[in-house]
Design an enzyme around this catalytic site. Structure first.
Site, mmCIF file in Angstrom:
data_model
loop_
_atom_site.group_PDB
_atom_site.id
_atom_site.type_symbol
_atom_site.label_atom_id
_atom_site.label_comp_id
_atom_site.label_asym_id
_atom_site.label_seq_id
_atom_site.Cartn_x
_atom_site.Cartn_y
_atom_site.Cartn_z
ATOM 1 N N GLY A 8 44.725 48.536 37.601
ATOM 2 C CA GLY A 8 43.498 48.721 38.392
ATOM 3 C C GLY A 8 43.832 49.313 39.750
ATOM 4 O O GLY A 8 43.155 49.033 40.743
ATOM 5 N N GLY A 11 41.275 51.050 42.257
ATOM 6 C CA GLY A 11 40.115 50.303 42.750
ATOM 7 C C GLY A 11 40.222 49.938 44.223
ATOM 8 O O GLY A 11 41.153 50.353 44.922
ATOM 9 N N ILE A 54 43.797 49.025 29.953
ATOM 10 C CA ILE A 54 44.343 47.664 29.978
ATOM 11 C C ILE A 54 44.133 46.938 28.636
ATOM 12 O O ILE A 54 44.801 45.942 28.353
ATOM 13 C CB ILE A 54 43.735 46.874 31.167
ATOM 14 C CG1 ILE A 54 44.584 45.658 31.508
ATOM 15 C CG2 ILE A 54 42.279 46.474 30.926
ATOM 16 C CD1 ILE A 54 45.967 45.955 31.941
ATOM 17 N N TYR A 142 31.012 36.764 35.184
ATOM 18 C CA TYR A 142 32.170 37.005 36.052
ATOM 19 C C TYR A 142 32.868 35.682 36.364
ATOM 20 O O TYR A 142 34.093 35.555 36.229
ATOM 21 C CB TYR A 142 31.673 37.666 37.337
ATOM 22 C CG TYR A 142 32.741 37.999 38.355
ATOM 23 C CD1 TYR A 142 33.721 38.950 38.088
ATOM 24 C CD2 TYR A 142 32.747 37.384 39.611
ATOM 25 C CE1 TYR A 142 34.678 39.282 39.054
ATOM 26 C CE2 TYR A 142 33.689 37.714 40.569
ATOM 27 C CZ TYR A 142 34.650 38.661 40.278
ATOM 28 O OH TYR A 142 35.591 38.995 41.224
ATOM 29 N N LYS A 146 36.579 34.341 35.409
ATOM 30 C CA LYS A 146 37.547 34.015 36.476
ATOM 31 C C LYS A 146 38.057 32.567 36.329
ATOM 32 O O LYS A 146 39.240 32.302 36.525
ATOM 33 C CB LYS A 146 36.943 34.255 37.863
ATOM 34 C CG LYS A 146 36.790 35.740 38.209
ATOM 35 C CD LYS A 146 38.151 36.409 38.336
ATOM 36 C CE LYS A 146 38.086 37.896 38.577
ATOM 37 N NZ LYS A 146 39.384 38.579 38.516
HETATM 38 C C1 AKB Z 1 32.049 40.380 43.923
HETATM 39 O O1 AKB Z 1 31.135 40.390 44.758
HETATM 40 O O2 AKB Z 1 31.885 40.371 42.706
HETATM 41 C C2 AKB Z 1 33.470 40.293 44.435
HETATM 42 C C3 AKB Z 1 33.941 38.888 44.507
HETATM 43 C C4 AKB Z 1 33.479 38.014 45.592
HETATM 44 O O3 AKB Z 1 34.671 38.465 43.664
HETATM 45 N N1 AKB Z 1 33.566 40.935 45.714
#
Ligand code: AKB
Length: 320
Positions: A8, A11, A54, A142, A146
């Site tokens: 990445g 980025g 990836i 997300y 994570k």
């Molecule tokens: C997002 O806003 O998705 C990122 C983060 C806080 O992980 N900048």
């Protein structure tokens, strides 16, 4: 000797981490990898660059072997808002990519840096200064990737002795490469809009406080945790980290100290507002401070001054 791979690399973080790593460990020892065939010239010309998907584990394994890599900074991932528009793709890239990196690292005995995020927290996390160990029940894809990533990195450390390390990054503010697809992106977009139009329409409501950090601090943190003595790391994957916490109107007021006629308008985007509302207002990062000496250098005022100077071409630059 350090032989480093950064996935990445084109980025927001990668484009600044690669030059900093090259300055520290030697340009030839840091391989930048990204899906772009023609990345920005600094990445391609100042050291080795490889085009990499990836999700292709074989190609990743071949690159690690060919370049005799011993450390992988794995940055390739979709950010929060983008992940919410295509959750299946987010799972595939964020988890599929990480599994590939961990497996290749296990077989090649590489250390792995995996960036986590304030996105690992959710509505049931205490909103003000949640400690290092707290409730992690995110309600975004997300966040799910994570948290799973943190657990998977812990598992590879415990089960295989892999040297995995990570940081829960807050919103990152920088002027070199735009983030794209994040909930905290307003705090980046606002600067060029303020310079060009003296006006910005914010997609988060006033009062939405979130943790933030200027990129030089984030780059230093990623390098410092990888250099920390392993016995100091009581948490590994991943440490709470912050430098400042503010709501949009506080950033607007700071910008207005430099551009007095700057106007902030608000048009909340329901998806990003809901994500931001599910994240804490500010984190307690005392574990990182105690374990490996984390200390931010940039305040809101210093970051704002540098961002405006850099973007208006008045030449501010920062140490990595
Ligand atoms: C997002 O806003 O998705 C990122 C983060 C806080 O992980 N900048």
């Amino acid at each position: 000797m350090h032989r480093i791979l950064v996935t990445g690399a084109t980025g927001q973080i990668g484009s600044e981490l690669v030059p900093a790593l090259r300055a520290r460990y030697g340009a030839a020892n840091v391989v930048a990898a990204g899906h772009k065939k023609t990345p920005m010239p600094e990445l391609r010309e100042a050291g080795p660059y490889a085009t990499l998907d990836i999700l292709e584990r074989g190609a990743l394994a071949a690159l690690v072997e060919l370049e005799r890599i011993d450390t992988i900074y794995h940055l390739a991932a979709l950010l929060s808002a983008k992940a919410e528009t295509d959750p299946q793709l987010a799972w595939e890239i964020n988890m599929g990519g990480l599994v590939n990196v961990l497996e290749v690292a296990r077989l090649g005995n590489c250390a792995v840096f995996h960036p986590s995020s304030i996105g690992v927290f959710g509505p049931s996390t205490p909103p003000d200064r949640p400690p290092q160990v707290t409730i992690q029940r995110p309600n975004t894809m997300y966040g799910v990737t994570k948290v799973s990533g943190e657990l998977l990195c812990d598992y590879y450390h415990r089960r295989y002795g892999l040297d995995t390390r990570g940081i829960r990054f807050p919103g990152l503010i920088s002027h070199k490469t735009a983030p794209g697809g994040g909930t905290t992106d307003y705090a980046v977009e606002i600067f060029s809009a303020a310079i060009k139009y003296k006006q910005y329409t914010c997609f988060l409501r006033p009062g939405t406080s979130l943790d933030m950090m200027y990129m030089p601090d984030a780059i230093r943190a990623a390098m410092e945790i990888m250099e920390a003595k392993p016995e100091k790391l009581h948490h590994r994957n991943a440490y709470n980290l912050t430098a400042m916490s503010f709501a949009p109107e506080k950033l607007a007021a700071e910008i207005a100290r430099h551009i007095p006629d700057f106007i902030m308008l608000y048009q909340p985007d329901p998806i990003r507002q809901a994500i931001a509302d599910s994240w804490p207002n500010s984190l307690d990062d005392s574990a990182a401070r105690a374990d490996w000496g984390w200390q931010p250098r940039y305040t809101l005022a210093e970051m704002t001054r540098e961002m405006l100077a850099a973007l208006s071409g008045s030449g501010a630059s920062h140490e990595p």
